[in-house]
Design a protein around this motif. Sequence first.
Motif, mmCIF file in Angstrom:
data_model
loop_
_atom_site.group_PDB
_atom_site.id
_atom_site.type_symbol
_atom_site.label_atom_id
_atom_site.label_comp_id
_atom_site.label_asym_id
_atom_site.label_seq_id
_atom_site.Cartn_x
_atom_site.Cartn_y
_atom_site.Cartn_z
ATOM 1 N N LYS A 280 0.867 -1.176 0.000
ATOM 2 C CA LYS A 280 0.000 0.000 0.000
ATOM 3 C C LYS A 280 0.900 1.221 0.000
ATOM 4 O O LYS A 280 1.995 1.182 0.553
ATOM 5 C CB LYS A 280 -0.833 0.015 1.274
ATOM 6 N N SER A 282 1.507 3.659 1.816
ATOM 7 C CA SER A 282 1.189 4.196 3.135
ATOM 8 C C SER A 282 2.344 5.010 3.695
ATOM 9 O O SER A 282 3.506 4.757 3.422
ATOM 10 C CB SER A 282 0.832 3.050 4.075
ATOM 11 N N GLU A 301 1.733 3.953 8.682
ATOM 12 C CA GLU A 301 0.547 4.803 8.765
ATOM 13 C C GLU A 301 -0.124 4.799 10.132
ATOM 14 O O GLU A 301 -1.175 5.404 10.307
ATOM 15 C CB GLU A 301 -0.463 4.433 7.678
ATOM 16 N N ARG A 315 -1.812 -1.596 9.755
ATOM 17 C CA ARG A 315 -1.751 -0.301 9.096
ATOM 18 C C ARG A 315 -2.847 0.663 9.577
ATOM 19 O O ARG A 315 -3.971 0.254 9.836
ATOM 20 C CB ARG A 315 -1.944 -0.536 7.592
ATOM 21 N N ASN A 316 -2.477 1.930 9.670
ATOM 22 C CA ASN A 316 -3.457 2.992 9.881
ATOM 23 C C ASN A 316 -4.245 2.852 11.183
ATOM 24 O O ASN A 316 -5.422 3.154 11.243
ATOM 25 C CB ASN A 316 -4.408 3.039 8.667
ATOM 26 N N TYR B 270 -1.053 12.349 4.212
ATOM 27 C CA TYR B 270 -2.135 11.394 4.481
ATOM 28 C C TYR B 270 -3.342 11.593 3.562
ATOM 29 O O TYR B 270 -4.280 10.829 3.626
ATOM 30 C CB TYR B 270 -2.592 11.512 5.932
#
Lengths: 375, 398
Positions: A280, A282, A301, A315-316, B270
């Motif tokens: 990804k 990211s 992320e 992730r994230n 982002y």
Amino acid sequence: MIREAFGIIYPDLEIPNLRELVEERTVGALPIGGKYRTIDFPLSNMVNSDIRSVGVIVSRKYNSLMDHLGSGKAWDLSGKNEGLFILTPYSLRENPGVYRGMVEALRSSLNFVRKARQEYCVIAGAMSIYNFNYSSMMRFHLESEADITALYHEVDTDYSVDEQSLEVFFELSDDARIRSIEVNPTLTTLTAHSLKSYIIRKDILINLVEECYAKGEYKFSENLLRNNLDRLRIMAYEHKGYVGPLKSVQSYFDLNMALLDPKVREELFQEKNRIFTKAKDSVPAKYYNSADVKGSLIANECIIEGSVENSILFRNVHVGRGAKVKNSILLPSVDVREGAELEYVILDKGVNVKRKSRLIGNENYPIVVGKGGTV
Amino acid sequence: MQSKKKTVAMLLAGGQGSRLGVLTAEKAKPAVSYGGKYRIIDFPLSNCAYSGIDTVGVMTQYRPLALNTYIGTGSAWNLDTLSGGAYVLPPYSVGESGEWYSGTANAIYQNIGFIEQFNPDYLLVLSGDHIYKMNYKWLLSAHQEKGAAATIAVIPVPIEEASRFGIMNTDADLRIIDFEEKPENPKSNLASMGVYAFDWKVLRKYLSADDINPDSDNDFGKNIIPAMFAGKEKLYAYEYGGYWKDVGTIQSLWEANMELLTEDPPINLYDEGWRIFSRNPNDPPHFVDKGARVTNSMICEGCNIYGTVQNSLLSPGVVVEKGAVVRDSVIMDDTRICADAVVDMSIIDEEVTVGKGALVGEPNDPDKSEKEIVVIARGMEIAPGEIVPAGKEVCHDS
């Protein structure tokens, strides 16, 4: 490898004890180790063994698996004539889409098998996680003049069998020929535990599958292997490295936690046999001044303002100020708000944890919150 | 025959970036790391992808290997489409007359054949030296609306810094009435960003004239734009309002990285609609050990941290061993900081080993505006216990 082979992966036999985690996805699409899906392991194992053509058998809930696999490019499997093939159900008139066993799944994929240009077939599942190069097993297969070679690993004598995930043990002769097969034994002295991965010549595979299916028998170990122990030379080859089983929520939790051990990570993510996954775009993980992270795996992320201990963040994931995450697995896009406390939990994709909420599970009974839930 | 393209982008990626010192000893400036996982060239390439420009010629010259490998087919930036692509264009020889690119304009001139294959209406000339997110569509539509021969993207800079840039003086309609390269007494604060849109047919004429002028440096800023101005062509400025950072010096590269660690970074990485594409290495998530401490930092996958990391950016595969401290620094791919070493105010290139107990740089003095930044070149080994003083450049010849 010294002989060319194609691969078949059957990632979606049901494992009911994974409960909520497989409610909306097949086992192969289960996120694991902070950024992978379970299917990345058998796929990468095959690619690392120079297998350039892989068929993935799917039957149900395969949407997230297809999203993940895409064209196969992430595994270098997007060749012009070869590469990745998704073998969907309903491809034959008599195939209802829900397989009664691996033999039936293989039979509905015989078109792919027949078309393959390579002489040998490597079969693997996604029900356990290991890093294995098939080159040595192929050498063994040829040298021992085997018809079928099955991969296994040694387990302790006190290994607890989980009936719902169909556990198979081999009794071996001194020259590693399989003498007998036990399926879901309640009591056994056998320690050679099948990894349900095989090398078999293409024409033998086709014949055995057709023969077994014609008799109305659909199980690979119980029927196809066991019926032929005397007639064929069925050998076993040991994988000596780390194996992480995926049988239940508990084993999913334990397997992820095992990755916090650098030795396990070294075995699973080797430099020369890398595990590939869909990348990804990211952003790197960001730590704030208030971050306090100990003994954890953190994916890109993530934004960390609070404390994280002995945990795996996919992730994230956002951990808000003053939040405490301990002994937990947070799947992609989980949002833990300020002051929340989590311990022994598995939060699926996109779960929201409200401010100052608490969710505390037990080491032997981690709490699972399903996709998109709110705590 | 290639199909016609309305716009072709040509990215100038041949510059040595000599002010980046030992960081560009082995690679061109656009291949230099930024923000942990990015390379400078990711920004113009991602901008092209988001602006719907799928045909990008990347002109390389100086130390092109790292860049060629990095760009590959352009698939990382979605540029490997059926009719488009990222094309790496090194100088090549025609019969006996092979030549290096003698300047930015000459680089385009030598690739006229490449550009003509696509028969474009517009040519976008970009440089691979800046960090910014820009939709070139808006630049091109301004260019079309005004019927301009050339449109130069400009950004307002503080007037006291204006003498470092090429400055455009415009009328109310943004038509350029005068321009000065690094003026002592700037009349305006609109600085050229090194991003140009041209009417291709007009530009081609000026490139050919420039090529036969023996006195020309074959440079866009110095020769082509002045010649077009003298030829009474319609030159317009296009004002850009976002973040734009020249990372051409060690100081500015360090600053641009540190800006990402502030509470509210000036560039949003982002943004779901404008995610910067890059090559993604296949590394596991990064690991932070029980005894480690990581604050105010950006960490990439594949890192293993057993020591302390503060106010720093770590590229993929960096190892910080037990007892080691990394502060106010940028550490690039696969570098290892061994046990008990202390690294302050440094930019350390790829695959460096900082030996056990070594002391690199001096702690950040927030009152000093000119930072003394240590730079360590790719693959260097700092011996255990070695002391590297603030501001030193470490490379194979030093």
